[in-house]
Design an enzyme around this catalytic site. Structure first.
Site, PDB file in Angstrom:
ATOM      1  N   ASP A 239     -11.194  39.853  61.354  1.00  0.00           N
ATOM      2  CA  ASP A 239     -11.230  41.102  62.107  1.00  0.00           C
ATOM      3  C   ASP A 239     -11.748  40.909  63.523  1.00  0.00           C
ATOM      4  O   ASP A 239     -12.244  41.854  64.141  1.00  0.00           O
ATOM      5  CB  ASP A 239     -12.111  42.129  61.378  1.00  0.00           C
ATOM      6  CG  ASP A 239     -11.438  42.726  60.154  1.00  0.00           C
ATOM      7  OD1 ASP A 239     -10.294  42.335  59.849  1.00  0.00           O
ATOM      8  OD2 ASP A 239     -12.069  43.574  59.495  1.00  0.00           O
TER       9      ASP A 239
ATOM     10  N   HIS B  41     -17.632  41.803  55.079  1.00  0.00           N
ATOM     11  CA  HIS B  41     -17.231  43.163  54.732  1.00  0.00           C
ATOM     12  C   HIS B  41     -16.483  43.204  53.396  1.00  0.00           C
ATOM     13  O   HIS B  41     -15.692  42.313  53.077  1.00  0.00           O
ATOM     14  CB  HIS B  41     -16.389  43.774  55.840  1.00  0.00           C
ATOM     15  CG  HIS B  41     -17.199  44.165  57.036  1.00  0.00           C
ATOM     16  ND1 HIS B  41     -16.651  44.376  58.276  1.00  0.00           N
ATOM     17  CD2 HIS B  41     -18.542  44.385  57.180  1.00  0.00           C
ATOM     18  CE1 HIS B  41     -17.606  44.702  59.125  1.00  0.00           C
ATOM     19  NE2 HIS B  41     -18.756  44.718  58.490  1.00  0.00           N
TER      20      HIS B  41
ATOM     21  N   HIS C  79      -5.638  43.053  59.179  1.00  0.00           N
ATOM     22  CA  HIS C  79      -5.159  44.421  59.004  1.00  0.00           C
ATOM     23  C   HIS C  79      -3.847  44.656  59.742  1.00  0.00           C
ATOM     24  O   HIS C  79      -3.542  43.985  60.732  1.00  0.00           O
ATOM     25  CB  HIS C  79      -6.187  45.428  59.538  1.00  0.00           C
ATOM     26  CG  HIS C  79      -7.469  45.450  58.776  1.00  0.00           C
ATOM     27  ND1 HIS C  79      -7.680  46.266  57.690  1.00  0.00           N
ATOM     28  CD2 HIS C  79      -8.624  44.738  58.946  1.00  0.00           C
ATOM     29  CE1 HIS C  79      -8.910  46.074  57.225  1.00  0.00           C
ATOM     30  NE2 HIS C  79      -9.495  45.142  57.957  1.00  0.00           N
TER      31      HIS C  79
ATOM     32  N   HIS D 183     -12.879  42.429  52.620  1.00  0.00           N
ATOM     33  CA  HIS D 183     -12.466  41.026  52.742  1.00  0.00           C
ATOM     34  C   HIS D 183     -13.045  40.156  51.627  1.00  0.00           C
ATOM     35  O   HIS D 183     -12.618  39.006  51.474  1.00  0.00           O
ATOM     36  CB  HIS D 183     -12.872  40.468  54.106  1.00  0.00           C
ATOM     37  CG  HIS D 183     -12.102  41.068  55.241  1.00  0.00           C
ATOM     38  ND1 HIS D 183     -11.099  40.410  55.904  1.00  0.00           N
ATOM     39  CD2 HIS D 183     -12.172  42.301  55.801  1.00  0.00           C
ATOM     40  CE1 HIS D 183     -10.588  41.205  56.841  1.00  0.00           C
ATOM     41  NE2 HIS D 183     -11.229  42.361  56.784  1.00  0.00           N
TER      42      HIS D 183
END
Length: 255
Positions: free
Chosen positions: A133, A58, A171, A61
């Site tokens: 994540d 993603h 996060h 990142h």
């Protein structure tokens, strides 16, 4: 000497982490959400970037990978199983492979679900895992490319790590995760204690991570889908844990 870490905020709610070997001077950026934030962290610590360890493809990142590679000539390690391209990769890895940052040795766990190729870097000697994540404090990643069963299996791998393992995630979602978790297990004393701790940390402007596997096992509903009382709380008593996990994840999606 033990590994050193430096956690820093970037983008809107991302975290970056530097992992440093004080004996060799080698330093890895765990993911690279934005080059400028990594550069600021390097300047603050005085460390030299030698590696980037990517957890998944993603953009939040990987956005800084190419620029940092150009500036520092660092080695970029990324998941073998990702279908989306990651820039400037030197080596791809999967479960059973190992990585080194100077004298620090890590191993790879395949932890798909959020993406199909997501991996976690585990540095056992230093009791550290970089979970990207897949696992958040009191939460887990949204299941985007994989299946709920796949994500549950990934979480079981992480739950099996020693309780003292420090978990670094990508996060700052803990406060929102707690608000949801309390709708599932309102009487969980460990969760309520964590809620108070997080309220104090955020009020002081401090991060809520790293957490530990032991703390997450007690308070994170996404690691507790095989606990009978939790299954009963979501109306799925006696059902397979993967089904319970799917229900909790879908509820969080709508929360």
């Amino acid at each position: 000497m033990p590994a050193e870490t430096h956690l820093f905020a970037c983008l809107n709610d991302n975290y970056g982490v530097l992992l440093h070997d004080p004996d060799s001077g080698a330093t890895a950026s765990i993911d690279a959400p934005e080059a400028s934030a990594v550069e600021a962290a390097l300047a603050a610590t005085g460390w030299r970037l030698t590696d980037i360890l990517v957890t998944h493809h993603h953009a939040d990142h990987t956005g800084g990978v190419a620029e940092l590679k150009r500036r520092h000539g660092c080695r970029v390690t990324a998941p073998r199983g990702e279908k989306q391209p990651i820039p400037a990769v030197d080596r791809t890895v999967g479960e059973g492979d190992t990585v080194t940052v100077g004298g620090l040795a890590g191993r790879i766990l395949d932890t798909p679900g959020h993406t199909l190729g997501h991996i976690t870097y585990v540095f056992d000697a230093d009791h550290i895992a970089f979970a990207g994540d897949t696992l958040f404090s009191i939460g887990c990643g949204r299941v985007i490319e994989g299946t709920a069963a796949m994500m549950w299996d990934s979480l079981l791998k992480l739950r099996a790590l020693p309780d003292a393992t420090r978990i670094f995630c990508g996060h700052e979602y803990t406060d929102a995760n707690i608000r949801f978790a309390l709708t599932v297990e309102p009487d969980n004393e460990a969760l309520r204690a964590r809620a108070g701790e997080v309220e104090r940390l955020r009020a002081a402007g401090r991060p809520t991570i790293p957490s530990t596997i032991g703390a997450e096992k007690r308070a994170n509903p996404f690691l507790r889908a095989d606990v009978p009382s939790l299954a009963a709380a979501v109306g799925l008593a006696g059902r397979p844990a993967a089904d319970v996990f799917r229900e909790i994840r879908e509820r969080k999606n709508r929360f």
